[in-house]
Design a protein around this motif. Structure first.
Motif, PDB file in Angstrom:
ATOM      1  N   ALA A   1       0.760  -1.092  -0.009  1.00 59.63           N
ATOM      2  CA  ALA A   1      -0.114   0.050   0.133  1.00 59.63           C
ATOM      3  C   ALA A   1       0.990   1.218   0.069  1.00 59.63           C
ATOM      4  N   THR A   2       0.271   1.980  -0.872  1.00 58.83           N
ATOM      5  CA  THR A   2       1.028   3.556  -0.801  1.00 58.83           C
ATOM      6  C   THR A   2       0.258   4.449  -0.150  1.00 58.83           C
ATOM      7  N   VAL A   3       0.529   5.386   0.788  1.00 61.11           N
ATOM      8  CA  VAL A   3      -0.482   6.189   1.468  1.00 61.11           C
ATOM      9  C   VAL A   3       0.257   7.629   1.152  1.00 61.11           C
ATOM     10  N   ASN A   4      -0.858   8.360   1.150  1.00 67.20           N
ATOM     11  CA  ASN A   4      -0.435   9.704   1.227  1.00 67.20           C
ATOM     12  C   ASN A   4      -1.642  10.556   2.259  1.00 67.20           C
ATOM     13  N   ILE A   5      -1.153  11.042   3.381  1.00 65.26           N
ATOM     14  CA  ILE A   5      -1.966  11.644   4.330  1.00 65.26           C
ATOM     15  C   ILE A   5      -2.050  13.043   4.005  1.00 65.26           C
ATOM     16  N   THR A   6      -3.325  13.555   4.234  1.00 63.03           N
ATOM     17  CA  THR A   6      -3.264  15.066   4.180  1.00 63.03           C
ATOM     18  C   THR A   6      -4.114  15.500   5.558  1.00 63.03           C
ATOM     19  N   ASP A   7      -4.605  14.805   6.234  1.00 60.73           N
ATOM     20  CA  ASP A   7      -5.297  15.183   7.484  1.00 60.73           C
ATOM     21  C   ASP A   7      -4.855  14.195   8.595  1.00 60.73           C
ATOM     22  N   PRO A   8      -3.751  14.442   9.141  1.00 63.23           N
ATOM     23  CA  PRO A   8      -3.182  13.264  10.108  1.00 63.23           C
ATOM     24  C   PRO A   8      -4.210  12.941  11.301  1.00 63.23           C
TER      25      PRO A   8
ATOM     26  N   SER B   1       6.694  12.729   0.904  1.00 66.22           N
ATOM     27  CA  SER B   1       5.915  12.401   1.845  1.00 66.22           C
ATOM     28  C   SER B   1       5.142  11.102   1.899  1.00 66.22           C
ATOM     29  N   GLU B   2       5.392  10.589   0.863  1.00 66.15           N
ATOM     30  CA  GLU B   2       4.497   9.100   0.784  1.00 66.15           C
ATOM     31  C   GLU B   2       4.854   7.912   1.852  1.00 66.15           C
ATOM     32  N   ARG B   3       3.985   7.219   2.279  1.00 67.13           N
ATOM     33  CA  ARG B   3       4.412   6.278   3.215  1.00 67.13           C
ATOM     34  C   ARG B   3       4.002   5.024   2.452  1.00 67.13           C
ATOM     35  N   VAL B   4       4.792   4.024   2.830  1.00 70.23           N
ATOM     36  CA  VAL B   4       4.504   2.452   1.963  1.00 70.23           C
ATOM     37  C   VAL B   4       4.415   1.504   3.229  1.00 70.23           C
ATOM     38  N   VAL B   5       3.354   0.492   2.939  1.00 71.40           N
ATOM     39  CA  VAL B   5       3.036  -0.411   3.941  1.00 71.40           C
ATOM     40  C   VAL B   5       3.077  -1.897   3.157  1.00 71.40           C
ATOM     41  N   VAL B   6       3.844  -2.594   3.734  1.00 66.18           N
ATOM     42  CA  VAL B   6       4.049  -3.914   3.084  1.00 66.18           C
ATOM     43  C   VAL B   6       3.466  -5.033   4.003  1.00 66.18           C
ATOM     44  N   SER B   7       2.632  -5.822   3.849  1.00 68.44           N
ATOM     45  CA  SER B   7       2.308  -6.985   4.553  1.00 68.44           C
ATOM     46  C   SER B   7       2.220  -8.042   3.944  1.00 68.44           C
ATOM     47  N   ARG B   8       2.611  -9.311   4.492  1.00 63.84           N
ATOM     48  CA  ARG B   8       2.486 -10.705   4.051  1.00 63.84           C
ATOM     49  C   ARG B   8       1.330 -11.466   4.571  1.00 63.84           C
ATOM     50  N   TYR B   9       0.768 -12.098   3.713  1.00 62.69           N
ATOM     51  CA  TYR B   9      -0.305 -13.052   4.301  1.00 62.69           C
ATOM     52  C   TYR B   9       0.161 -14.705   3.769  1.00 62.69           C
ATOM     53  N   PRO B  10      -0.607 -15.495   4.289  1.00 63.71           N
ATOM     54  CA  PRO B  10      -0.336 -17.071   4.133  1.00 63.71           C
ATOM     55  C   PRO B  10      -0.804 -17.359   2.520  1.00 63.71           C
ATOM     56  N   SER B  11      -1.772 -16.540   2.024  1.00 67.40           N
ATOM     57  CA  SER B  11      -2.455 -16.760   0.699  1.00 67.40           C
ATOM     58  C   SER B  11      -3.118 -15.694   0.248  1.00 67.40           C
ATOM     59  N   ALA B  12      -3.437 -15.485  -1.266  1.00 72.72           N
ATOM     60  CA  ALA B  12      -4.101 -14.507  -1.838  1.00 72.72           C
ATOM     61  C   ALA B  12      -5.532 -14.288  -1.306  1.00 72.72           C
ATOM     62  N   GLU B  13      -6.109 -15.542  -0.725  1.00 76.76           N
ATOM     63  CA  GLU B  13      -7.485 -15.337  -0.195  1.00 76.76           C
ATOM     64  C   GLU B  13      -7.344 -14.684   1.264  1.00 76.76           C
ATOM     65  N   ALA B  14      -6.294 -14.969   1.984  1.00 80.01           N
ATOM     66  CA  ALA B  14      -6.470 -14.304   3.231  1.00 80.01           C
ATOM     67  C   ALA B  14      -6.119 -12.765   3.046  1.00 80.01           C
ATOM     68  N   ALA B  15      -5.393 -12.650   2.044  1.00 81.22           N
ATOM     69  CA  ALA B  15      -5.032 -11.090   1.789  1.00 81.22           C
ATOM     70  C   ALA B  15      -6.351 -10.546   1.501  1.00 81.22           C
TER      71      ALA B  15
ATOM     72  N   ALA C   1      -9.205  12.329   4.247  1.00 79.92           N
ATOM     73  CA  ALA C   1      -7.914  12.546   5.026  1.00 79.92           C
ATOM     74  C   ALA C   1      -6.453  11.996   4.526  1.00 79.92           C
ATOM     75  N   GLY C   2      -6.662  11.566   3.402  1.00 79.30           N
ATOM     76  CA  GLY C   2      -5.620  10.868   2.419  1.00 79.30           C
ATOM     77  C   GLY C   2      -6.088   9.876   1.567  1.00 79.30           C
ATOM     78  N   THR C   3      -5.207   9.470   0.773  1.00 73.92           N
ATOM     79  CA  THR C   3      -5.313   8.297  -0.258  1.00 73.92           C
ATOM     80  C   THR C   3      -4.613   6.961   0.045  1.00 73.92           C
ATOM     81  N   VAL C   4      -5.057   6.010   0.022  1.00 69.04           N
ATOM     82  CA  VAL C   4      -4.556   4.647  -0.048  1.00 69.04           C
ATOM     83  C   VAL C   4      -4.576   4.055  -1.218  1.00 69.04           C
ATOM     84  N   GLU C   5      -3.502   3.349  -1.720  1.00 68.26           N
ATOM     85  CA  GLU C   5      -3.541   2.527  -2.914  1.00 68.26           C
ATOM     86  C   GLU C   5      -2.813   1.092  -2.830  1.00 68.26           C
ATOM     87  N   MET C   6      -3.765   0.284  -2.879  1.00 70.46           N
ATOM     88  CA  MET C   6      -3.379  -1.360  -2.438  1.00 70.46           C
ATOM     89  C   MET C   6      -3.201  -1.871  -3.604  1.00 70.46           C
TER      90      MET C   6
END
Length: 97
Positions: free
Chosen positions: A7-14, A52-66, A85-90
């Motif tokens: 996920a890439t995150v841009n926060i405009t209202d913290p 200012s972009e933030r990045v979040v990477v998370s791992r799941y056991p399967s695509a179905e779980a994600a 308050a911001g945008t998130v692209e996953m």
């Protein structure tokens, strides 16, 4: 096969975005996920990326779980809290091995 949400995150209202963060606390883990990395970009090496972009990477056991995480009622309710308050692209990536 492991799957990853990037996920890439841009926060405009913290302050308002913080309500979203509180609402999803622990939700990824309840769907079998674990955070690999989350934070601000240290340096843009190539491309047109907001520093200012933030990045979040998370791992799941399967695509179905994600997908279960991203489509859960709890996640969708939390996502509604961040509107304006911001945008998130996953993105979903599946490790073929």
């Amino acid at each position: 096969m492991a799957a990853y949400i990037v996920a890439t995150v841009n926060i405009t209202d913290p302050v308002r975005f913080g309500a979203y963060g509180k609402a999803i606390a622990g939700l990824s883990e309840r769907h079998g996920g674990e955070y690999i990395v989350r934070g601000a970009i240290t340096e843009v090496l190539e491309g047109d990326v907001a520093p200012s972009e933030r990045v979040v990477v998370s791992r799941y056991p399967s695509a179905e779980a994600a997908r279960g995480y991203a489509r859960s009622a709890e996640y969708l309710a939390a996502a509604a809290l961040r509107v304006g308050a911001g945008t998130v692209e996953m993105r979903l990536l599946v490790d073929p091995d």
